[in-house]
Design an enzyme around this catalytic site. Structure first.
Site, PDB file in Angstrom:
ATOM      1  N   GLY A 637       9.632  10.767 -17.000  1.00  0.00           N
ATOM      2  CA  GLY A 637      10.219  10.665 -18.329  1.00  0.00           C
ATOM      3  C   GLY A 637       9.175  10.240 -19.337  1.00  0.00           C
ATOM      4  O   GLY A 637       7.990  10.118 -19.044  1.00  0.00           O
ATOM      5  N   ALA A 638       9.663  10.018 -20.549  1.00  0.00           N
ATOM      6  CA  ALA A 638       8.793   9.574 -21.638  1.00  0.00           C
ATOM      7  C   ALA A 638       9.482   8.428 -22.348  1.00  0.00           C
ATOM      8  O   ALA A 638      10.688   8.471 -22.600  1.00  0.00           O
ATOM      9  CB  ALA A 638       8.507  10.711 -22.612  1.00  0.00           C
ATOM     10  N   GLU A 640       8.983   4.977 -25.386  1.00  0.00           N
ATOM     11  CA  GLU A 640       8.560   4.800 -26.778  1.00  0.00           C
ATOM     12  C   GLU A 640       7.041   4.818 -26.892  1.00  0.00           C
ATOM     13  O   GLU A 640       6.492   5.297 -27.862  1.00  0.00           O
ATOM     14  CB  GLU A 640       9.123   3.473 -27.287  1.00  0.00           C
ATOM     15  N   PHE A 641       6.360   4.296 -25.837  1.00  0.00           N
ATOM     16  CA  PHE A 641       4.920   4.120 -25.954  1.00  0.00           C
ATOM     17  C   PHE A 641       4.128   5.209 -25.228  1.00  0.00           C
ATOM     18  O   PHE A 641       2.943   5.361 -25.458  1.00  0.00           O
ATOM     19  CB  PHE A 641       4.519   2.755 -25.397  1.00  0.00           C
ATOM     20  N   GLY A 642       4.728   5.946 -24.328  1.00  0.00           N
ATOM     21  CA  GLY A 642       3.995   6.952 -23.569  1.00  0.00           C
ATOM     22  C   GLY A 642       4.853   7.474 -22.440  1.00  0.00           C
ATOM     23  O   GLY A 642       6.077   7.361 -22.449  1.00  0.00           O
ATOM     24  N   GLU A 643       4.197   8.034 -21.440  1.00  0.00           N
ATOM     25  CA  GLU A 643       4.916   8.613 -20.323  1.00  0.00           C
ATOM     26  C   GLU A 643       5.270   7.552 -19.296  1.00  0.00           C
ATOM     27  O   GLU A 643       4.636   6.514 -19.192  1.00  0.00           O
ATOM     28  CB  GLU A 643       4.078   9.713 -19.678  1.00  0.00           C
ATOM     29  N   VAL A 644       6.330   7.864 -18.520  1.00  0.00           N
ATOM     30  CA  VAL A 644       6.755   7.013 -17.424  1.00  0.00           C
ATOM     31  C   VAL A 644       6.599   7.813 -16.142  1.00  0.00           C
ATOM     32  O   VAL A 644       7.123   8.919 -16.024  1.00  0.00           O
ATOM     33  CB  VAL A 644       8.207   6.547 -17.597  1.00  0.00           C
ATOM     34  N   LYS A 662       4.935   2.460 -16.534  1.00  0.00           N
ATOM     35  CA  LYS A 662       5.021   2.775 -17.956  1.00  0.00           C
ATOM     36  C   LYS A 662       3.610   2.749 -18.536  1.00  0.00           C
ATOM     37  O   LYS A 662       2.845   1.820 -18.288  1.00  0.00           O
ATOM     38  CB  LYS A 662       5.909   1.777 -18.690  1.00  0.00           C
ATOM     39  N   ASP A 797      19.594  -4.777 -27.901  1.00  0.00           N
ATOM     40  CA  ASP A 797      19.726  -3.327 -27.695  1.00  0.00           C
ATOM     41  C   ASP A 797      20.438  -3.050 -26.377  1.00  0.00           C
ATOM     42  O   ASP A 797      20.040  -2.173 -25.615  1.00  0.00           O
ATOM     43  CB  ASP A 797      18.340  -2.674 -27.702  1.00  0.00           C
TER      44      ASP A 797
END
Length: 1035
Positions: A637-638, A640-644, A662, A797
């Site tokens: 996945g992706a 907020e800061f980059g790819e996972v 992350k 959140d």
């Protein structure tokens, strides 16, 4: 019937021929047909060959437009065994592979002709032969191939002749495949009375067309009608491919299955299927089929086809500003600079500039100068002063100055800057202020020396200040390990210019600063002094010396015993005094760590934002992982800061465990790195089975390239793995490949949750779980939130998308990017200054006033409950965010999902109390859900437990008494729907309390605002009825 009779028939019906000619002319212009022969357009004689000569007759008449009408007729019906042939001229097939023959003819009904029943026919035959060239007059009927026998749909009689009725037949036959250059057509009469009015020969093509800004040429379809011809298009002028444009040509000349497209290039917009240049004053920065945009403010262009507008003089566009952003300029100077000074600190404050230049990324820098009596003679302050938080890149309009010296004139220049200040050649505007430090404050101490050192102690002394301006009250000594400068420090006090510092580490260098306190205030801190503690060897030597002294004294004899006894008594008393003094000083000593007081026995949770360098917080709360222990497997996945990515983590002495990694994307800004590391710093402080577990971070060492290029390509694109040539595969034995030079990636490694986010998991398994299983998931989430609430953290959140599910269906709270630590006050709330808020999950006070607390998390938990019980439906469905806010203000709350027990929905409503102090604590929520799990039958009977929860608003407010449904509708100003309710059978309050939003729509309430008002009132009515039933009353 002879030839003259047929000719007479045609002449009698000559007035139909112009109509026929016009109709066939229209057909000849069908766009997907290419005509090879059309007898209606031939101006001269046709010159077709007949065999025998007395068979077919050619008749040519002129229509009303003086155009010839060529007709062939034959009517030898009186004689048997007719074999009359009519052959066309040689016809070139052009590019055709399959041709079509269209024939228009009339045919006489044999029954209408006397005495010809044995010889008259009502059909004729169509033949063809392929040839590469013309045969001239040669004609061999035996070589021709039969296409079909042609019969008339309608035939004319003698009566039709009298009534002047023309019955024209049209037949089309296809021939193919044609392989030679041309062909002949032949018509065989076997005894019919027929007139061949026109013949048209054509083939089909897919005509030139423009689709999705791509041009496709004329294309001939294949003979096989079941196969299509793939045609690749070419982009129109000033367009470029987005996906390869393709069309498929069908057998009937139709274009089918459009794929791909072209888009207009930068500086061009689509208008009616073509790309046109943007007009002056307009631009288009990206390729696409959007329209050109007007140049943003303070920019212009005077040429066509512009991709970006140029800034006016004095205005600029920063490197990362999008072309759509207005050009901006540097800000003006800050205003209203003021200062406030005490013994230890100088606070500078100012107002923002009057002109920010049209930007929001405003920062400030403070430049310090020391000036003499002549303010024109100034020099840089150097590194002696400390600025809190820093002296450059300030976001707030204030700064604290420490370690300043008395009796000095300081001039501070405050500069305002924004994202385009560096692009301007003009000097940065600033506002200056001069501050003279207090003449009454004492001066600095003199030199400092080490008197003696042991393994854990240092004895220090120093020269008193030259100017004290009064009695010296005490000295403050601040010290810390040299290797941990500014990370942790301790302090103590002494009334004399000397001190014994204990509790130190052996063989360690310490830094000392001293300042003086008098009645007039503090002096500045002294310069740095470095001293090192002793090691074990020096302590052993000291002990051996003491033993030697004791032994010598014992040999001295009994005569010295009294003296020695007195000596030891005095020495012991002195030592007791020193120890008491040291103990007193130890009590006064306060250990400080990043500005937070550390009290023994109390665990303090530190907000990572208090660290100027986020890496310091990470290394304090998170474990640094050797990157060689990590194996990356794939991208999942992706964030907020980059790819996972998913992968495996090898722990020494243990088996590999699955983990999620992350990553921080390339080209990140300092703020993104700080936020990224901040989340790790927060997660590292949590240890709970329902909170996502942080395994560690990678921030220091180089990262092996195992599988990275194949699975996480953005690492390579971002330059994290500089120098990697190719990833090495893992060997068959599972060993890692040799190390490869690499860069410094930033990663957070957490436990791997196999089932992903809760909302997606529920949607994928809609209806697969029992209510108790869902309650178990909710209990886990509530337990994790109770842990966070007890620690004083607010999540801000909380949503199903931020809950992760493992293979055992354990739910864990994650995503702490918006979390904030609370102060000691249990009712404290965090106030944000900006950023996006998830409206559908956020409490009203948090939306309106940006006030977050554990109570606002309880509201969000109620929404999560609704998501779980509805198997991942979107809260408030397709309502806009504005409608959601208005609906909540009007009292609307989400109805119970299908199959949701009343007790769970009542708990949701309790979480959605408008007054935040009335919402349940997470402790109470966990306790309530535990009751449900222990006793599933209570799902429909525990409503009373909700009503008496701690912090409950108590009794349900008084509700007006209504006699009829009409009275109730009138009270909420919805009386216009009385007939709707009556007609649908909702005539009692018991029935109305069970209505859903779908029922309200079904009875004809169309307006959304009216739906909201009715549903809100029904919810209040339902709660009231349930409450009075619990009290023993009936409605």
């Amino acid at each position: 019937m002879g030839g003259c009779e047929v000719r007479e028939f045609l002449l009698q019906f000559g007035f139909f021929l112009p109509l026929l000619t016009a109709w066939t002319g229209d057909c000849s212009h069908v766009s997907n047909q290419v005509v090879l022969l059309d007898t209606t357009t031939v101006m001269g004689e046709l010159g077709w060959k007949t065999y025998p000569l007395n068979g077919w007759d050619a008749i040519t008449e002129m229509d009303e437009h003086n155009r010839p009408i060529h007709t062939y007729q034959v009517c030898n019906v009186m004689e048997p065994n007719q074999n009359n042939w009519l052959r066309t001229n040689w016809i070139s097939r052009d590019a055709a592979q399959k041709i079509y023959v269209e024939m228009k003819f009339t045919l006489r009904d044999c029954n209408s002709i006397p005495w010809v029943l044995g010889t008259c026919k009502e059909t004729f035959n169509l033949y063809y032969i392929e040839s590469d060239e013309s045969h001239g007059t040669k004609f061999k009927p035996s070589q021709y191939i039969k296409i079909d026998t042609i019969a008339a749909d309608e035939s004319f009689t003698q009566m039709d002749l009298g009534d002047r009725i023309l019955k024209l037949n049209t037949e089309i036959r296809e021939v193919g495949p044609i392989e030679r250059k041309g062909f002949y057509l032949a018509f065989q009469d076997i005894g019919a009375c027929i007139a061949l009015v026109s013949v048209r020969v054509f083939y089909k093509k897919c005509p030139f067309t423009v689709r999705n800004l791509a041009m496709f040429p004329d294309t001939i379809p294949r003979v096989d009608s079941s196969s299509l011809v793939e045609v690749r298009g070419s982009c129109v002028k000033s367009a470029e491919e987005r996906d390869t444009p393709k069309l498929y040509c069908g057998a009937d000349g139709d274009w089918l299955v459009p794929l791909g497209r072209c888009i207009c290039s930068t500086g061009y917009e689509e208008i009616e299927g073509s790309c046109h240049a943007c007009r002056p004053g307009f631009y288009k920065a990206f390729a696409g089929n959007t329209k050109c945009s007007k140049c943003p403010p303070h920019s212009s262009t005077y040429v066509e086809a512009t991709s970006v507008c140029h800034c006016e003089k004095g205005y600029f566009r920063a490197e990362k500003d999008p072309p759509s952003m207005a050009c901006t300029r540097p800000p003006s100077a800050p205003r209203n600079v003021a200062f406030n000074i005490n013994e230890t600190a100088l606070i500078l404050e100012w107002s923002p500039p009057s002109d920010t230049g049209g930007r929001k990324d405003l920062t400030y820098s403070v430049i310090c100068k020391k000036c003499g009596l002549d303010t024109t003679q100034c020099e840089d302050c150097g590194g002696g002063l400390r600025f809190i938080p820093r002296h450059t890149g300030l976001i707030n309009n204030s700064v604290v100055v420490l370690d300043f010296v008395s009796h000095v004139n300081y001039t501070f220049e405050i500069e305002a800057m924004n994202g385009v200040s560096e692009l301007s050649i003009s000097p940065k505007p600033f506002t200056a202020i001069t501050v003279t430090t207090d003449h009454d404050a004492p001066s600095l101490i003199g030199m400092m020396r080490k008197d003696w050192a042991s393994q854990n102690s240092l004895a220090l002394s120093w020269q008193a200040p030259a100017f004290s301006n009064g009695a010296i009250l005490d000295y403050e000594i601040k010290y810390y390990e040299k290797e941990h400068e500014q990370l942790t420090y301790s302090s103590t006090r002494s009334k004399a210019p000397s001190v014994i510092v204990t509790g130190l580490k052996p063989a360690t260098t310490y830094i000392f600063h001293i300042r003086v306190r008098t009645a007039t205030g503090y002096s500045g801190y002294s310069q740095k002094f470095e001293f090192e503690t002793g090691d074990e060897t020096s302590d052993m030597a000291a002990e051996q010396g003491q033993i030697l002294v004791i032994a010598t004294a014992a040999v001295g004899g009994f005569t010295l015993l009294v003296i020695l006894t007195l000596f030891f008594l005095i020495t012991g008393r002195c030592q007791w005094y020193i120890k008491a003094k040291m103990k007193s000083e130890e009590k006064r000593r306060t250990h400080l760590q990043n500005g937070h007081l550390r009290f023994p026995g109390i665990k303090t949770y530190i907000d990572p934002d208090t660290y100027e360098d986020p890496s310091l917080a990470v290394h304090e709360f998170a474990k640094e992982i050797d990157p060689s222990r990590i194996r990356i497997e794939r991208v999942i996945g992706a964030g907020e800061f980059g790819e996972v990515c998913s992968g495996r983590l090898k722990t020494p002495g243990k088996r590999e465990i699955p983990v999620a990694i992350k990553t921080l994307k390339g080209g990140h800004m300092d703020r993104q790195r700080r936020d990224f590391l901040r989340e790790a710093s927060i997660m590292g402080q949590f240890d709970h089975p329902n909170i996502i577990r942080l395994e560690g971070v990678v921030t220091k060492r180089s990262f092996p390239a195992i599988g990275v290029e194949a699975f996480c390509p953005s690492f390579l694109r971002a330059g994290f793995l500089n120098g990697i040539q190719a990833p090495h595969p893992v060997t068959a034995g599972g060993s890692l490949p040799p190390r490869i030079p690499a860069g410094r990636p930033v990663m957070i490694v957490v436990e791997y949750m196999e089932n992903g986010s809760l909302d997606s998991f529920l949607r994928k398994h809609d209806g697969h779980f029992t209510v108790i299983q869902l309650v178990g998931m909710l209990r886990g989430i509530a337990s994790g939130m109770k842990y966070l609430s007890d620690m004083g953290y607010v999540h801000r959140d909380l949503a199903a998308r931020n809950i992760l599910v493992n293979s055992n269906l354990v739910c864990k709270v994650s995503d702490f990017g918006l979390s904030r630590v609370l102060e000691d006050d249990p009712e404290a709330a965090y106030t944000t200054t900006g950023g996006k808020i998830p409206i559908r999950w956020t409490a009203p006070e948090a939306i309106a006033y940006r006030k977050f607390s554990s109570a606002s998390d309880a509201w969000s938990y109620g929404i999560v409950m609704w998501e779980v019980m509805s198997y991942g439906e979107r809260p408030y469905w397709e309502m806009s965010n504005q409608d959601v806010i208005l609906s909540i203000e009007e009292g609307y709350r989400l109805p119970a999902p299908m199959g949701c027990p009343p007790s769970l929905h009542q708990l949701m409503l309790h979480c959605w109390q408008k007054e935040r102090n009335h919402r349940p604590k997470f402790t109470d929520i966990v306790s309530f859900l535990d009751k449900l799990i222990r006793n599933p039958s209570a799902l429909h009977t525990l409503v009373e437990d909700i009503l008496v929860m701690p912090e409950s608003p108590g009794d349900v407010p008084e509700y007006p008494l209504f006699v009829t449904v009409g009275d109730w509708l009138d009270s909420i100003k919805m009386g216009q729907y009385k007939s709707n309710f009556m007609a649908a059978g909702f005539t009692t309050f018991d029935l109305i309390s069970r209505m859903s939003i779908d029922d309200i729509r079904r009875i004809g309430v169309i307006l959304i605002g009216h739906q909201r008002r009715i549903v809100s009132s029904i919810q209040t009515l339902r709660l009231h009825m349930m409450h009075i039933q619990e009290k023993g009353f009936h409605v």
